[in-house]
Design a protein around this motif. Structure first.
Motif, PDB file in Angstrom:
ATOM      1  N   SER A  33      36.049 -73.767  39.352  1.00 51.38           N
ATOM      2  CA  SER A  33      36.016 -73.622  40.862  1.00 51.38           C
ATOM      3  C   SER A  33      35.253 -74.694  41.615  1.00 51.38           C
ATOM      4  O   SER A  33      35.389 -75.105  42.437  1.00 51.38           O
ATOM      5  N   LEU A  34      34.118 -74.877  40.785  1.00 49.90           N
ATOM      6  CA  LEU A  34      33.112 -75.767  41.280  1.00 49.90           C
ATOM      7  C   LEU A  34      33.815 -77.400  41.215  1.00 49.90           C
ATOM      8  O   LEU A  34      33.685 -77.986  42.300  1.00 49.90           O
ATOM      9  N   TYR A  35      34.643 -77.745  40.182  1.00 49.58           N
ATOM     10  CA  TYR A  35      35.256 -79.033  40.205  1.00 49.58           C
ATOM     11  C   TYR A  35      36.206 -79.114  41.360  1.00 49.58           C
ATOM     12  O   TYR A  35      36.593 -80.109  41.672  1.00 49.58           O
ATOM     13  N   GLU A  36      37.145 -78.110  41.514  1.00 47.07           N
ATOM     14  CA  GLU A  36      38.157 -78.117  42.371  1.00 47.07           C
ATOM     15  C   GLU A  36      37.610 -78.409  43.777  1.00 47.07           C
ATOM     16  O   GLU A  36      37.893 -79.096  44.712  1.00 47.07           O
ATOM     17  N   ALA A  37      36.598 -77.603  44.038  1.00 46.47           N
ATOM     18  CA  ALA A  37      35.840 -77.562  45.401  1.00 46.47           C
ATOM     19  C   ALA A  37      35.188 -79.313  45.759  1.00 46.47           C
ATOM     20  O   ALA A  37      35.217 -79.748  46.811  1.00 46.47           O
ATOM     21  N   ALA A  38      34.566 -79.549  44.465  1.00 49.69           N
ATOM     22  CA  ALA A  38      34.136 -81.037  44.477  1.00 49.69           C
ATOM     23  C   ALA A  38      35.018 -82.012  45.205  1.00 49.69           C
ATOM     24  O   ALA A  38      35.052 -82.969  45.763  1.00 49.69           O
ATOM     25  N   ARG A  39      36.109 -82.015  44.339  1.00 47.85           N
ATOM     26  CA  ARG A  39      37.647 -82.777  44.453  1.00 47.85           C
ATOM     27  C   ARG A  39      37.791 -82.766  45.974  1.00 47.85           C
ATOM     28  O   ARG A  39      38.034 -83.817  46.469  1.00 47.85           O
ATOM     29  N   LEU A  40      37.976 -81.724  46.332  1.00 43.35           N
ATOM     30  CA  LEU A  40      38.443 -81.409  47.870  1.00 43.35           C
ATOM     31  C   LEU A  40      37.409 -81.980  48.875  1.00 43.35           C
ATOM     32  O   LEU A  40      37.748 -82.355  49.884  1.00 43.35           O
ATOM     33  N   ALA A  41      36.088 -81.957  48.462  1.00 44.07           N
ATOM     34  CA  ALA A  41      35.124 -82.190  49.508  1.00 44.07           C
ATOM     35  C   ALA A  41      34.731 -83.668  49.275  1.00 44.07           C
ATOM     36  O   ALA A  41      33.910 -84.205  50.142  1.00 44.07           O
ATOM     37  N   GLY A  42      35.407 -84.554  48.452  1.00 41.91           N
ATOM     38  CA  GLY A  42      35.252 -85.800  48.062  1.00 41.91           C
ATOM     39  C   GLY A  42      33.681 -86.176  47.362  1.00 41.91           C
ATOM     40  O   GLY A  42      33.087 -87.420  47.760  1.00 41.91           O
ATOM     41  N   VAL A  43      33.042 -85.374  46.802  1.00 42.98           N
ATOM     42  CA  VAL A  43      31.967 -85.434  45.986  1.00 42.98           C
ATOM     43  C   VAL A  43      32.377 -86.478  44.935  1.00 42.98           C
ATOM     44  O   VAL A  43      33.280 -86.642  44.580  1.00 42.98           O
ATOM     45  N   LYS A  44      31.456 -87.511  44.909  1.00 46.83           N
ATOM     46  CA  LYS A  44      31.440 -88.692  44.048  1.00 46.83           C
ATOM     47  C   LYS A  44      31.107 -88.430  42.397  1.00 46.83           C
ATOM     48  O   LYS A  44      31.594 -89.192  41.642  1.00 46.83           O
ATOM     49  N   ARG A  45      30.215 -87.713  42.270  1.00 43.38           N
ATOM     50  CA  ARG A  45      29.610 -87.733  40.944  1.00 43.38           C
ATOM     51  C   ARG A  45      29.147 -85.969  40.498  1.00 43.38           C
ATOM     52  O   ARG A  45      28.293 -85.654  41.324  1.00 43.38           O
ATOM     53  N   VAL A  46      29.265 -85.790  39.013  1.00 40.85           N
ATOM     54  CA  VAL A  46      28.627 -84.521  38.720  1.00 40.85           C
ATOM     55  C   VAL A  46      27.710 -85.135  37.439  1.00 40.85           C
ATOM     56  O   VAL A  46      28.371 -85.584  36.553  1.00 40.85           O
ATOM     57  N   VAL A  47      26.590 -84.521  37.368  1.00 42.06           N
ATOM     58  CA  VAL A  47      25.683 -84.389  36.283  1.00 42.06           C
ATOM     59  C   VAL A  47      26.041 -83.044  35.750  1.00 42.06           C
ATOM     60  O   VAL A  47      25.641 -82.031  36.311  1.00 42.06           O
ATOM     61  N   PHE A  48      26.956 -82.746  34.449  1.00 39.06           N
ATOM     62  CA  PHE A  48      26.992 -81.598  33.858  1.00 39.06           C
ATOM     63  C   PHE A  48      25.979 -81.388  32.523  1.00 39.06           C
ATOM     64  O   PHE A  48      26.130 -82.296  31.498  1.00 39.06           O
ATOM     65  N   SER A  49      25.404 -80.234  32.593  1.00 39.50           N
ATOM     66  CA  SER A  49      24.546 -79.750  31.485  1.00 39.50           C
ATOM     67  C   SER A  49      25.606 -79.128  30.351  1.00 39.50           C
ATOM     68  O   SER A  49      25.624 -78.039  30.243  1.00 39.50           O
ATOM     69  N   SER A  50      25.980 -80.034  29.751  1.00 39.20           N
ATOM     70  CA  SER A  50      26.921 -79.634  28.362  1.00 39.20           C
ATOM     71  C   SER A  50      25.948 -79.105  27.212  1.00 39.20           C
ATOM     72  O   SER A  50      24.502 -79.066  27.782  1.00 39.20           O
ATOM     73  N   SER A  51      26.252 -79.154  26.295  1.00 38.32           N
ATOM     74  CA  SER A  51      25.409 -78.593  24.904  1.00 38.32           C
ATOM     75  C   SER A  51      25.528 -79.163  23.645  1.00 38.32           C
ATOM     76  O   SER A  51      26.659 -79.530  23.349  1.00 38.32           O
ATOM     77  N   VAL A  52      24.665 -79.248  22.971  1.00 39.44           N
ATOM     78  CA  VAL A  52      24.855 -79.246  21.373  1.00 39.44           C
ATOM     79  C   VAL A  52      25.952 -78.321  20.808  1.00 39.44           C
ATOM     80  O   VAL A  52      26.776 -78.631  19.782  1.00 39.44           O
ATOM     81  N   HIS A  53      26.214 -77.189  21.523  1.00 39.24           N
ATOM     82  CA  HIS A  53      26.981 -76.080  20.952  1.00 39.24           C
ATOM     83  C   HIS A  53      28.478 -76.371  21.276  1.00 39.24           C
ATOM     84  O   HIS A  53      29.341 -75.638  20.551  1.00 39.24           O
ATOM     85  N   ALA A  54      28.689 -77.587  21.936  1.00 37.57           N
ATOM     86  CA  ALA A  54      30.096 -77.926  21.986  1.00 37.57           C
ATOM     87  C   ALA A  54      30.301 -78.754  20.477  1.00 37.57           C
ATOM     88  O   ALA A  54      31.639 -78.868  20.408  1.00 37.57           O
ATOM     89  N   ILE A  55      29.496 -79.166  19.813  1.00 40.32           N
ATOM     90  CA  ILE A  55      29.808 -79.934  18.635  1.00 40.32           C
ATOM     91  C   ILE A  55      28.815 -79.117  17.407  1.00 40.32           C
ATOM     92  O   ILE A  55      28.515 -79.801  16.427  1.00 40.32           O
ATOM     93  N   GLY A  56      28.448 -77.817  17.787  1.00 38.64           N
ATOM     94  CA  GLY A  56      27.590 -77.265  16.849  1.00 38.64           C
ATOM     95  C   GLY A  56      27.908 -77.051  15.490  1.00 38.64           C
ATOM     96  O   GLY A  56      27.120 -77.083  14.546  1.00 38.64           O
ATOM     97  N   PHE A  57      29.308 -77.085  14.824  1.00 42.97           N
ATOM     98  CA  PHE A  57      29.779 -76.850  13.655  1.00 42.97           C
ATOM     99  C   PHE A  57      29.523 -78.110  13.058  1.00 42.97           C
ATOM    100  O   PHE A  57      30.050 -78.159  11.553  1.00 42.97           O
ATOM    101  N   TYR A  58      29.315 -79.347  13.320  1.00 43.99           N
ATOM    102  CA  TYR A  58      28.855 -80.504  12.478  1.00 43.99           C
ATOM    103  C   TYR A  58      27.643 -80.256  11.718  1.00 43.99           C
ATOM    104  O   TYR A  58      26.737 -79.768  12.131  1.00 43.99           O
TER     105      TYR A  58
END
Length: 260
Positions: A93-118
């Motif tokens: 929802s946030l990304y789609e709203a950002a696209r529609l509003a013309g937002v230029k950039r997002v800093v996204f707090s991803s996580s070690v847990h996206a790659i946690g099984f290495y």
């Protein structure tokens, strides 16, 4: 920084609270939002209580915003229905709203847990396939992929920061490799909002720890130079845990206890 009007999500959380006080002096306008109430707004700060899972609410939040620092959502693992509603549907929802509003950039707090099984013995770059260790990690991997889609298809830039262990000080042997100080977290956010072009960049969020299993060379254009280190707590942590279980998942996998 390149952007004057910033939306900060998750602003009532531990990391969001740290970012609020650092962002406000650097921008003309800061809109801070969370599902929890906040107080003590800076003179140039607007506080908004909102649920990102509501597209209409997300559209209102991004109005007249240049860039988003997205630290919102559930910060721990939970049942998939809860994670899906908040960290997946809310994120989209946030990304789609950002696209529609013309937002230029997002800093996204991803996580070690996206790659946690290495394995902790593997040195991995930012281009390895995701190996999430939990429902929470699945949502972070989804977020990185959605960010890639919105860059490729719509030109919305994102820096996905795979945050390690961001807290006042490290407290476990694993943290000696994953710890990220609050000041280094802020440097990552500031650099992510200052570099002219980022496309979709993934970067590991860790301080200048002498031991690491992460290689940030493919994100060198961000110019992140961490200044703090978990090494100062090494003796204290080794004394508290002198005989770690070598086969314990916490000491074997990069995601630690989330992989259990």
């Amino acid at each position: 920084m390149l952007y004057d009007r910033i939306l900060l999500t998750g602003a009532a959380g531990l990391l969001g609270t740290e970012l609020r006080k650092r962002l406000a002096p650097k921008v003309k306008f800061l809109r801070s939002t969370d599902i929890a109430a906040m107080s003590d707004a800076a003179p140039n700060e607007e506080l908004v209580t909102a649920d990102l899972g509501d597209l209409a609410a997300a559209e209102a939040l991004v109005k007249d915003i240049d860039a988003i620092v997205h630290f919102g959502g559930l910060s721990k693992d939970a049942d998939f229905a809860s994670i899906c509603r908040v960290n997946i549907v809310g994120f989209q929802s946030l990304y789609e709203a950002a696209r529609l509003a013309g937002v230029k950039r997002v800093v996204f707090s991803s996580s070690v847990h996206a790659i946690g099984f290495y394995d902790q013995m593997q040195i991995i770059g930012t281009d390895v396939p995701a190996r999430p260790d939990s429902n929470y990690g699945v949502a972070k991997a989804f977020g990185e992929n959605l960010a890639q889609l919105y860059w490729d298809k719509h030109g919305l830039e994102t820096v996905s920061v795979r945050i390690g262990s961001c807290e006042p000080k490290p407290s476990t042997r694993r943290h000696l490799l994953t710890w990220l100080s609050f000041e280094d977290m802020w440097q990552l956010v500031e650099r992510s909002l200052s570099v002219p072009r980022v496309g979709h960049t993934i970067i590991y969020g860790a301080s200048n720890n002498s031991a690491t299993f992460w290689d940030n060379r493919l994100a060198s254009h961000i110019g992140y130079r961490p200044k703090d280190s978990a090494d100062a707590w090494q003796a204290e942590i080794h004394t508290a845990d002198p005989h770690p279980g070598r086969e314990d998942i916490v000491n074997r996998l990069q995601g630690g206890i989330f992989a259990k």
